[in-house]
Design a protein around this motif. Structure first.
Motif, PDB file in Angstrom:
ATOM      1  N   CYS A  28       2.890  -2.233   5.963  1.00 14.67           N
ATOM      2  CA  CYS A  28       1.778  -3.128   5.657  1.00 14.67           C
ATOM      3  C   CYS A  28       2.315  -4.545   5.470  1.00 14.67           C
ATOM      4  O   CYS A  28       3.488  -4.731   5.164  1.00 14.67           O
ATOM      5  CB  CYS A  28       1.090  -2.735   4.348  1.00 14.67           C
ATOM      6  SG  CYS A  28       0.585  -1.029   4.220  1.00 14.67           S
ATOM      7  N   LEU A  41      -2.636  -5.668   0.296  1.00  9.67           N
ATOM      8  CA  LEU A  41      -1.914  -5.054   1.410  1.00  9.67           C
ATOM      9  C   LEU A  41      -2.865  -4.873   2.584  1.00  9.67           C
ATOM     10  O   LEU A  41      -4.021  -4.458   2.406  1.00  9.67           O
ATOM     11  CB  LEU A  41      -1.322  -3.702   1.010  1.00  9.67           C
ATOM     12  CG  LEU A  41      -0.075  -3.765   0.117  1.00  9.67           C
ATOM     13  CD1 LEU A  41      -0.460  -4.046  -1.330  1.00  9.67           C
ATOM     14  CD2 LEU A  41       0.719  -2.480   0.211  1.00  9.67           C
ATOM     15  N   THR A  43      -3.035  -3.267   6.609  1.00  9.53           N
ATOM     16  CA  THR A  43      -2.425  -2.530   7.714  1.00  9.53           C
ATOM     17  C   THR A  43      -3.443  -2.385   8.834  1.00  9.53           C
ATOM     18  O   THR A  43      -4.652  -2.415   8.599  1.00  9.53           O
ATOM     19  CB  THR A  43      -1.935  -1.132   7.270  1.00  9.53           C
ATOM     20  OG1 THR A  43      -1.225  -0.513   8.346  1.00  9.53           O
ATOM     21  CG2 THR A  43      -3.093  -0.231   6.854  1.00  9.53           C
ATOM     22  N   ASN A  71      -4.087   5.188   8.738  1.00  7.95           N
ATOM     23  CA  ASN A  71      -4.093   3.915   8.027  1.00  7.95           C
ATOM     24  C   ASN A  71      -3.954   4.100   6.518  1.00  7.95           C
ATOM     25  O   ASN A  71      -3.230   3.342   5.862  1.00  7.95           O
ATOM     26  CB  ASN A  71      -5.385   3.152   8.332  1.00  7.95           C
ATOM     27  CG  ASN A  71      -5.372   2.536   9.716  1.00  7.95           C
ATOM     28  OD1 ASN A  71      -4.955   1.391   9.886  1.00  7.95           O
ATOM     29  ND2 ASN A  71      -5.818   3.279  10.710  1.00  7.95           N
ATOM     30  N   ASP A  74      -0.340   4.478   5.519  1.00  7.52           N
ATOM     31  CA  ASP A  74       0.419   3.225   5.443  1.00  7.52           C
ATOM     32  C   ASP A  74       0.251   2.553   4.085  1.00  7.52           C
ATOM     33  O   ASP A  74       1.217   2.020   3.518  1.00  7.52           O
ATOM     34  CB  ASP A  74      -0.046   2.256   6.534  1.00  7.52           C
ATOM     35  CG  ASP A  74       0.518   2.576   7.902  1.00  7.52           C
ATOM     36  OD1 ASP A  74       1.515   3.308   7.974  1.00  7.52           O
ATOM     37  OD2 ASP A  74      -0.042   2.084   8.897  1.00  7.52           O
ATOM     38  N   ILE A  75      -0.969   2.545   3.570  1.00  5.06           N
ATOM     39  CA  ILE A  75      -1.241   1.874   2.299  1.00  5.06           C
ATOM     40  C   ILE A  75      -0.648   2.655   1.138  1.00  5.06           C
ATOM     41  O   ILE A  75       0.035   2.085   0.264  1.00  5.06           O
ATOM     42  CB  ILE A  75      -2.762   1.691   2.095  1.00  5.06           C
ATOM     43  CG1 ILE A  75      -3.344   0.729   3.141  1.00  5.06           C
ATOM     44  CG2 ILE A  75      -3.059   1.209   0.675  1.00  5.06           C
ATOM     45  CD1 ILE A  75      -3.017  -0.714   2.959  1.00  5.06           C
ATOM     46  N   LYS A  78       3.168   2.678   0.240  1.00  4.20           N
ATOM     47  CA  LYS A  78       3.673   1.492  -0.460  1.00  4.20           C
ATOM     48  C   LYS A  78       3.356   1.544  -1.949  1.00  4.20           C
ATOM     49  O   LYS A  78       3.722   0.626  -2.687  1.00  4.20           O
ATOM     50  CB  LYS A  78       3.049   0.223   0.130  1.00  4.20           C
ATOM     51  CG  LYS A  78       3.287   0.020   1.618  1.00  4.20           C
ATOM     52  CD  LYS A  78       4.740  -0.275   1.947  1.00  4.20           C
ATOM     53  CE  LYS A  78       5.494   0.921   2.415  1.00  4.20           C
ATOM     54  NZ  LYS A  78       6.905   0.683   2.743  1.00  4.20           N
ATOM     55  N   PRO A  82      -5.930   2.160  -1.313  1.00  5.99           N
ATOM     56  CA  PRO A  82      -6.763   1.655  -0.215  1.00  5.99           C
ATOM     57  C   PRO A  82      -8.168   1.335  -0.694  1.00  5.99           C
ATOM     58  O   PRO A  82      -8.725   2.050  -1.531  1.00  5.99           O
ATOM     59  CB  PRO A  82      -6.767   2.830   0.777  1.00  5.99           C
ATOM     60  CG  PRO A  82      -6.484   4.044  -0.050  1.00  5.99           C
ATOM     61  CD  PRO A  82      -5.621   3.599  -1.191  1.00  5.99           C
ATOM     62  N   GLY A 138      -5.727  -2.780   1.007  1.00  5.73           N
ATOM     63  CA  GLY A 138      -5.500  -2.134  -0.276  1.00  5.73           C
ATOM     64  C   GLY A 138      -5.006  -3.144  -1.297  1.00  5.73           C
ATOM     65  O   GLY A 138      -4.706  -4.301  -0.967  1.00  5.73           O
ATOM     66  N   SER A 145       4.818  -3.343  -4.838  1.00  9.43           N
ATOM     67  CA  SER A 145       4.842  -2.657  -3.547  1.00  9.43           C
ATOM     68  C   SER A 145       6.235  -2.089  -3.266  1.00  9.43           C
ATOM     69  O   SER A 145       7.250  -2.741  -3.524  1.00  9.43           O
ATOM     70  CB  SER A 145       4.458  -3.614  -2.416  1.00  9.43           C
ATOM     71  OG  SER A 145       3.119  -4.020  -2.549  1.00  9.43           O
TER      72      SER A 145
END
Length: 317
Positions: A28, A41, A43, A71, A74-75, A78, A82, A138, A145
């Motif tokens: 992200c 964040l 992505t 997706n 990805d959030i 970290k 989201p 997010g 992060s």
């Protein structure tokens, strides 16, 4: 040009226009200057018919569900939550309104556990194929992060989730000989994320780096090593049976192990930590972070010999 080489050239080209807020090449972008209270964040992912999915065996519900999970993964990897999704679809004439509504039903179902709002997007026509673009936003507490770039020497490397099952399911789907009730097929079509377990780990242990598995365990782990300027060793002797229901320590597992290491689309979380975390179902220690020595990733067999693979994972372009 391969995807990762292309990304490096894009990073170089855009360096003068970007601030330190942005993390091009991580899962992200972490944007720090929008809010004084939280980092934001962002992505985005593209899914293309006959590249990422086939209408021969995917339902539109499945495609929507997986579009969301890719997706969301990805959030959450970290350490973030989201919040808002933006969806753009390019739709060929062979796909009707009910197909698209079924896609949205699958997408919404995957978003429910996180209370994600669909906040906008776009639609357009296409000539032949179905194109999907999802952007997910997010938030996280300031400077919390978990990036790829902070793996430390002597960190343990862990994986959380199902690994290799998605690739086994894809192979069955491509063969035409499959059962939708098969665990590996279900894992490929509707990947499972371990959000609650991951947040328990984050709250209890100090996590130095993380990435989700989209392109293959070895390939994605190598991104942590590259961004952290370290070498990471992954071990054949790991308890792979705890993260793959088809792996049996008493049997010949060469093909299953290859799927585990290079298959991709698992959306499991690889992370590094200086702590020792007890192993359990869907959570195992798989390697160690070392000082950089010539290569970023090594796979060591049970006799401590390095094994080489033709490919570390999926290459997009």
């Amino acid at each position: 040009m391969q995807e990762f080489k292309l990304i490096e050239k894009i990073k170089e080209l855009t360096k003068s226009n970007n601030t330190s807020n942005l993390n091009i090449g991580d899962d992200c972008a972490v944007i720090k200057n929008i809010s004084t209270e939280k980092d934001v964040l962002v992505t985005t992912d593209i899914l293309v018919e006959n590249i990422h999915f086939s209408l021969n065996y995917y339902s539109f519900y499945d495609i929507g569900y997986k579009s969301a999970q890719a997706n969301i993964s990805d959030i959450i990897c970290k350490g973030a939550n989201p919040k808002n999704a933006f969806i753009s679809l390019s739709i060929p004439k062979k796909i009707n309104d009910e197909n698209i509504l079924e896609w949205y039903r699958g997408f919404i179902e995957a978003c429910k556990p996180y209370n994600i709002e669909i906040s906008g997007g776009d639609t357009t026509s296409s000539n032949d194929f179905f194109f999907i673009s999802v952007t997910l936003i997010g938030t996280i507490e300031k400077n919390k992060s978990i990036l790829r770039s902070n793996a430390q020497i002597n960190d343990n490397v862990y994986v959380l989730g199902f690994v290799g099952e998605s690739d086994l399911g894809l192979k069955k789907l491509l063969s035409g000989n499959y059962d939708y009730n098969d665990d590996s097929v279900k894992t490929h079509l509707r990947p499972k994320l371990f959000y609650d377990k991951w947040h328990d780990i984050i709250n209890k242990y100090k996590i130095n780096s993380s990435i989700d598995i989209s392109d293959g365990l070895l390939q994605d782990t190598s991104h942590i090593a590259e961004e952290s300027n370290k070498t990471i060793e992954i071990y054949e002797s790991s308890n792979w049976n705890l993260v793959n229901r088809f792996f049996n320590n008493k049997n010949n597992n060469k093909e299953i192990l290859k799927s585990i290491l290079t298959g991709g689309e698992d959306y499991a979380v690889i992370f590094t930590t200086s702590d020792d975390i007890p192993e359990e179902n869907n959570l195992i220690k798989i390697g160690k972070v070392k000082e950089y020595s010539n290569v970023h990733i090594r796979f060591m067999d049970s006799n401590n010999n390095e094994i080489h693979f033709d490919s570390l994972g999926f290459v997009h372009c």
